[in-house]
Design an enzyme around this catalytic site. Structure first.
Site, PDB file in Angstrom:
ATOM      1  N   ARG A  28      19.979 -17.263   0.040  1.00 57.97           N
ATOM      2  CA  ARG A  28      18.566 -17.613   0.076  1.00 57.97           C
ATOM      3  C   ARG A  28      18.206 -17.922  -1.375  1.00 57.97           C
ATOM      4  O   ARG A  28      17.346 -18.846  -1.877  1.00 57.97           O
ATOM      5  CB  ARG A  28      17.499 -16.554   0.696  1.00 57.97           C
ATOM      6  N   GLU A  85      10.954  -2.389   5.164  1.00 59.07           N
ATOM      7  CA  GLU A  85      10.658  -3.174   3.992  1.00 59.07           C
ATOM      8  C   GLU A  85      10.009  -2.213   2.767  1.00 59.07           C
ATOM      9  O   GLU A  85      10.021  -2.638   1.768  1.00 59.07           O
ATOM     10  CB  GLU A  85       9.904  -4.591   4.341  1.00 59.07           C
ATOM     11  N   ASP A 105       0.723  -1.280   0.006  1.00 68.07           N
ATOM     12  CA  ASP A 105      -0.127  -0.031   0.105  1.00 68.07           C
ATOM     13  C   ASP A 105       0.929   1.360   0.159  1.00 68.07           C
ATOM     14  O   ASP A 105       0.574   2.262  -0.832  1.00 68.07           O
ATOM     15  CB  ASP A 105      -0.900   0.109   1.057  1.00 68.07           C
TER      16      ASP A 105
HETATM   17  P1  ADP Z   1       8.661  -3.268   8.585  1.00 67.27           P
HETATM   18  O1  ADP Z   1       9.587  -4.609   8.952  1.00 67.27           O
HETATM   19  O2  ADP Z   1       9.263  -2.512   7.552  1.00 67.27           O
HETATM   20  O3  ADP Z   1       8.378  -2.523   9.968  1.00 67.27           O
HETATM   21  P2  ADP Z   1       6.170  -4.948   8.950  1.00 67.27           P
HETATM   22  O4  ADP Z   1       5.649  -5.817   7.748  1.00 67.27           O
HETATM   23  O5  ADP Z   1       6.916  -5.562  10.165  1.00 67.27           O
HETATM   24  O6  ADP Z   1       7.373  -4.042   7.925  1.00 67.27           O
HETATM   25  O7  ADP Z   1       5.073  -3.844   9.087  1.00 67.27           O
HETATM   26  C1  ADP Z   1       4.408  -3.202   8.429  1.00 67.27           C
HETATM   27  C2  ADP Z   1       3.090  -2.974   8.983  1.00 67.27           C
HETATM   28  O8  ADP Z   1       2.044  -2.007   8.187  1.00 67.27           O
HETATM   29  C3  ADP Z   1       1.966  -4.292   8.990  1.00 67.27           C
HETATM   30  O9  ADP Z   1       1.662  -4.528  10.334  1.00 67.27           O
HETATM   31  C4  ADP Z   1       0.980  -4.130   8.034  1.00 67.27           C
HETATM   32  O10 ADP Z   1      -0.640  -4.567   8.324  1.00 67.27           O
HETATM   33  C5  ADP Z   1       0.865  -2.497   8.029  1.00 67.27           C
HETATM   34  N1  ADP Z   1       0.124  -1.616   7.006  1.00 67.27           N
HETATM   35  C6  ADP Z   1       0.472  -2.003   5.768  1.00 67.27           C
HETATM   36  N2  ADP Z   1      -0.356  -1.167   4.784  1.00 67.27           N
HETATM   37  C7  ADP Z   1      -0.945  -0.425   5.567  1.00 67.27           C
HETATM   38  C8  ADP Z   1      -1.791   0.629   5.355  1.00 67.27           C
HETATM   39  N3  ADP Z   1      -2.177   0.995   4.125  1.00 67.27           N
HETATM   40  N4  ADP Z   1      -2.449   1.223   6.477  1.00 67.27           N
HETATM   41  C9  ADP Z   1      -1.858   1.134   7.628  1.00 67.27           C
HETATM   42  N5  ADP Z   1      -1.152   0.152   8.011  1.00 67.27           N
HETATM   43  C10 ADP Z   1      -0.532  -0.884   6.938  1.00 67.27           C
END
Ligand code: ADP
Length: 455
Positions: free
Chosen positions: A284, A423, A225
């Site tokens: 990997r 990420e 997103d």
């Molecule tokens: P990072 O390791 O980069 O912190 P994560 O995958 O651990 O990434 O965390 C990303 C978080 O963002 C997830 O909990 C996901 O559900 C949330 N997320 C993704 N898209 C949206 C959005 N559009 N609005 C709010 N939260 C989001």
């Protein structure tokens, strides 16, 4: 509804939590938006290991490391596609980030053990208690509550809002009941929404290889997103075709196998013919490709109790172990013959493989695949044998950020008011992210983003 904060952060994973805590610490009012009912993202379900050079654990274990070597390994591990300056920022600041987790956030790391993931020259991955990201997320969430930072779960960011000058001034979001909420940001917005491994359409858009045939290890919220939202206002993307599979995942669900972390202590991989086919500590991408090239596109990981006693993965990941046994994809056998027969592998062929492993272990030289740690003797049972397939795990590409985590536009200029970390960004890992570098990336740059956006 309308709400106003200094800082709006999108995504409650490792990067989002770190940014929120630092921004608040710097005096800003902060709201953290999470689209899922619960927090944590991929960070929560990961092994939680974090690389850093010259940590207190390396010192205790007498391991010699350096920022240069960490940076070099990371760049080389991604085929030198990562941005050397940004990799340098990671390597230089990861140690302080790890110390922050330990001292300020009260994360418990094992004091006497480190992982050496594939591609790293030395053992440098700190291991959180329980060997999962739950230790990190639980403690980060506790700190968030202590600091009284507003967290809105079930709240999905849909769109970045800009003013006439192009500065990012807020976020349009959807709440739990489909209600629209506008979050105004006086200072800026941090995108920390993770990767796009769970979005098959987006995977195919950037690399057709990673279609439905792959399952994913990722959290359901990893749908890219933040990448799409930022692109809509002119952000540049980079490295989008680089998608990583994790080699050893549950062939039924696609979930990453942490029980199989015994691979880092000497477990071997064999194919249906009972033969080894790759160095088990290779990158990997190399191992994944090698597995897919075997008959049936799967492999078996095999280890004995002695290796298990070192890695302890069966004990620390007991729930996963029980689930895999129940699915019939992991089997504990008293003898090698029994292990082979469970998966219809020719017992003689498997015995020959183990005889070679034992010979190479004794000689300290793996003539077949040059195992970088040296193989482990596997003459004594009992044995564990686990069927595994590669599964989509990490998307290396994403937003282009600079040293202060500002998001860059197509012209290479920072977009005012917009920051990103974790990420969702694409400048660090090149073609291939090394194990333990995702947490390092998320926490290190999440902290920088929080400090910068609050300025
Ligand atoms: P990072 O390791 O980069 O912190 P994560 O995958 O651990 O990434 O965390 C990303 C978080 O963002 C997830 O909990 C996901 O559900 C949330 N997320 C993704 N898209 C949206 C959005 N559009 N609005 C709010 N939260 C989001």
């Amino acid at each position: 509804a309308e709400q106003t904060y200094d800082v709006v952060i999108i995504g409650a994973g490792g990067a989002g939590f770190s940014a929120a805590l630092e921004a608040k610490q710097a005096g800003a009012s902060v709201v953290l938006l999470e689209k899922m009912p619960s927090v944590g993202g991929n960070t929560l379900i990961s092994g939680g290991e974090m690389n850093a050079a010259n940590t207190w654990v390396q010192e205790k274990l007498g391991i010699k490391d350096s920022v240069d070597l960490f940076a070099e390994d990371t760049l080389k591990g991604g085929d030198n596609v990562g941005d050397p300056e940004m990799v340098r920022v990671l390597a230089e600041n990861a140690t302080a980030a790890a110390e922050w987790l330990k001292n300020d956030i009260k994360v418990n790391f094992l004091e006497d053990n480190l992982f050496q993931f594939g591609g790293h020259s030395v053992k440098r991955a700190l291991i959180p208690e329980g060997h999962t990201g739950a230790e990190l997320i639980t403690k980060l969430k506790t700190k968030l509550d202590e600091m009284k930072i507003d967290l809105k779960t079930n709240t999905k960011a849909d769109k970045l809002l800009t003013d006439d000058s192009g500065k990012v001034v807020g976020v349009e979001a959807t709440g739990a009941n489909g209600n629209k909420i506008t979050f105004h940001a006086n200072k800026g917005v941090v995108i920390a929404s993770g990767g796009f491994g769970s979005n098959v359409e987006m995977r195919k858009q950037y690399n057709p290889e990673f279609d439905e045939k792959y399952m994913t290890t990722d959290a359901p919220g990893s749908t890219g997103d933040g990448i799409v939202m930022a692109q809509d206002i002119g952000a540049a993307l980079t490295n989008m075709e680089s998608i990583q599979t994790y080699p050893v995942c549950d062939p039924v669900t696609g979930v990453i196998s942490l029980v199989a972390d015994s691979r880092f202590d000497g477990a071997i991989l064999v194919n249906q013919s009972g033969k080894r086919f790759v160095e088990e500590l290779e990158r990997r991408d190399v191992i994944s490709r090698a597995i897919l090239a075997q008959e049936g596109g799967y492999a078996y990981q095999l280890w004995n109790q002695e290796i298990g006693d070192i890695s302890k993965t069966v004990d620390v990941h007991k729930d996963e172990y029980d689930a895999l046994v129940k699915e019939g994809v992991l089997y504990k056998a008293d003898t090698l013959k029994e292990a082979a027969e469970f998966f219809k592998i020719d017992p003689k062929a498997l015995q020959e493989t183990i005889d070679r492993v034992n010979k190479f272990a004794k000689a300290g030289n793996d003539e077949d695949f040059h195992h970088r740690q040296g193989l482990h003797d596997m003459s004594k049972g009992p044995y564990y044998i686990e069927k595994a397939v590669p599964s989509v795990h990490h998307t290396m590409g994403g937003l282009v950020i600079n040293k202060t985590t500002q998001v860059m536009n197509e012209k290479g200029e920072p977009i005012p008011g917009l920051f990103a970390a974790g990420e969702v960004t694409g400048v660090i890992h090149g073609t291939n992210r090394l194990g333990g570098n995702a947490i390092a990336d998320a926490i290190t740059f999440g902290r920088i983003a929080g400090q910068e956006v609050a300025k």
